[in-house]
Design a protein around this motif. Structure first.
Motif, PDB file in Angstrom:
ATOM      1  N   PHE A 129      34.569  40.144  38.493  1.00  0.00           N
ATOM      2  CA  PHE A 129      33.837  39.915  40.008  1.00  0.00           C
ATOM      3  C   PHE A 129      34.597  40.614  40.768  1.00  0.00           C
ATOM      4  CE2 PHE A 129      32.964  37.713  43.855  1.00  0.00           C
ATOM      5  CZ  PHE A 129      31.526  37.741  43.709  1.00  0.00           C
ATOM      6  N   GLY A 130      34.061  41.317  41.707  1.00  0.00           N
ATOM      7  CA  GLY A 130      34.700  42.206  42.817  1.00  0.00           C
ATOM      8  C   GLY A 130      34.591  43.443  42.776  1.00  0.00           C
ATOM      9  N   GLU A 131      33.393  44.055  43.472  1.00  0.00           N
ATOM     10  CA  GLU A 131      33.115  45.441  43.443  1.00  0.00           C
ATOM     11  C   GLU A 131      32.884  45.980  42.147  1.00  0.00           C
ATOM     12  OE1 GLU A 131      35.556  48.213  45.956  1.00  0.00           O
ATOM     13  OE2 GLU A 131      36.708  46.453  46.686  1.00  0.00           O
ATOM     14  N   TYR A 132      31.862  45.205  41.521  1.00  0.00           N
ATOM     15  CA  TYR A 132      31.512  45.457  40.244  1.00  0.00           C
ATOM     16  C   TYR A 132      29.984  45.048  39.863  1.00  0.00           C
ATOM     17  CZ  TYR A 132      32.541  46.098  35.127  1.00  0.00           C
ATOM     18  OH  TYR A 132      32.607  46.488  33.812  1.00  0.00           O
ATOM     19  N   PHE A 133      29.106  45.948  39.178  1.00  0.00           N
ATOM     20  CA  PHE A 133      28.081  45.560  39.014  1.00  0.00           C
ATOM     21  C   PHE A 133      27.674  44.093  38.198  1.00  0.00           C
ATOM     22  CE2 PHE A 133      23.931  45.571  36.417  1.00  0.00           C
ATOM     23  CZ  PHE A 133      23.156  46.466  37.336  1.00  0.00           C
TER      24      PHE A 133
END
Ligand code: VJV
Ligand code: CA
Ligand code: ZN
Length: 373
Positions: A196-200
């Motif tokens: 999680f965090g700048e991720y699809f």
């Protein structure tokens, strides 16, 4: 350890479909997995079944008529027109309209529905569909390489027989399509472990817990780059144990997305084949009807190694597996080591550096405690 009746769903055609040149999703990995499963002599230890292809009507148990109709009609040539210039049904490069798309979806979905029927009838204890696990597909739209949500269709089939189904997702991406489909019900608990965090796709925080009757029945375990076997196990085991205690599922569906392995092209975790397979071993030990599905996984050799090993775990023969690969049609390609292994690398585990893993575990356990017994 006692033996389990294992059903293995495989269609010899599935490896031939292609998303197009340069696309990271390669159905060929299912074929390579099957060659390893064959080379390790596992086929005669399982019920090997060719899935009945899912009909368009079956797909509409979850998807809209309009979207399913579109999937059966679209071709590479008509895609631009039928998607209204790439604004409906398929958006962007992730979900191309490739040749044979509807057939590919019918094999993937047919396997997961067949697996569910097989489990529900009691004919098998564990059912495997490596062509399934396409967790991002939405009711009226494709997303993240997924077009038809075989998992939702499989769970709907299980709900005909069982009061409660647990869905666990160890793919590096959030299992958003499955979570959304069952967000307001207490009959399906979803639990996704993901980067999680700048991720699809950008969803899956610990604040997202379900709504209405489903409040508390969506569990999210957001993680950071570089998680190791040891760290992963330190959150997977307590969270899943607690879920088994408070939710008491009648059946479990485990999405075994292999992009959580070390060295994956799109993933950013650092799990070895053993750390990943431990999840399968853990659930098998708990003696609950179990479905194993595929999912992501973009470093093809490692995907094939791991899913072949997890097939052995389902059979309970993992200790008899020779880690030197047996001869198989892809043997040369597995060089220079020719081994059944996915090793860790030296990346930092960002989950332990700042104590975030402990916080995430405590948070998830607190959420589950509220469901009580
Ligand atoms: O991050 C995204 C979306 C974009 C727009 C589209 N471009 C191509 C990439 C950025 C915002 N999509 C992700 C989707 C990941 C899906 C994961 C699926 C699963 O593992 O959870 C379950 C099966 C993404 N990451 C990487 C790519 N797309 C990507 C797509 C390509 C590509 C290279 C990377 C599509 C075509 C080609 N190259 C030729
Ligand atoms: Ca996941
Ligand atoms: Zn993924």
């Amino acid at each position: 350890m006692s033996k389990r009746k294992v059903a293995y769903y495989h269609d010899a055609d599935v490896g031939a479909y292609t998303y197009g040149l340069g696309h990271p999703m390669k159905p060929h990995r299912i074929h390579v997995t099957h060659e390893l499963v064959t080379a390790y002599d596992m086929l005669d230890k399982m019920q090997v079944l060719r899935p009945k292809r899912a009909s368009a009507e079956t797909m509409t148990r979850f998807h809209t008529d309009e979207y399913v109709h579109f999937l059966h009609r679209v071709t590479p040539e008509t895609a631009e027109e039928l998607t209204y210039g790439g604004t409906r049904f398929l958006v962007g490069e992730d979900n191309p309209a490739f040749e044979g798309l509807a057939e590919f979806c019918s094999i993937s979905a047919g396997g997961s529905i067949g697996a569910a029927q097989r489990i529900a009838s009691g004919a098998s204890d564990i059912a495997i569909n490596w062509a399934g696990g396409l967790h991002h597909a939405k009711k009226r739209e494709a997303s993240g390489f997924c077009y038809v949500n075989d998992i939702v269709l499989g769970i709907l089939e299980l709900l005909r027989t069982y009061p409660r189904v647990l869905y666990i997702d160890i793919d590096c991406h959030h299992g958003d399509g499955v979570e959304e489909a069952f967000y307001t019900t207490d009959r399906v608990m979803t639990c996704s472990f993901h980067k999680f965090g700048e991720y699809f796709p950008g969803t899956g925080t610990q604040e997202d817990r379900g709504r209405g009757k489903g409040k508390g029945y969506a569990v999210n375990v957001p993680l950071k780059d570089g998680i190791t076997d040891e760290s992963f196990q330190s959150v997977f085991e307590p969270v899943i144990s607690k879920i088994l205690e408070v939710f008491r599922p009648s059946a479990v569906v485990l999405q075994c997305g292999a992009d959580s392995l070390s060295g994956d092209k799109l993933g950013c975790f650092n799990l070895t084949m053993y750390g990943h397979s431990h999840c399968v071993q853990f659930l098998r030990q708990h003696n609950v009807p179990l479905i194993l599905l595929g999912g992501g996984g973009y470093t093809v050799k490692n995907v094939a190694r791991t899913w072949a090993f997890e097939t052995a775990c389902a059979l309970g023969i993992e200790n008899e597996i020779d880690t030197n690969l047996p001869w198989n049609p892809y043997f040369e390609w597995f060089g220079p080591r020719y081994r059944l292994e996915v090793a860790a690398n030296n990346m930092d585990d960002l989950n332990v550096k700042d104590g975030s893993l402990e916080k995430v575990r405590i948070n998830a356990l607190e959420q589950l405690r509220e469901l009580g017994p």
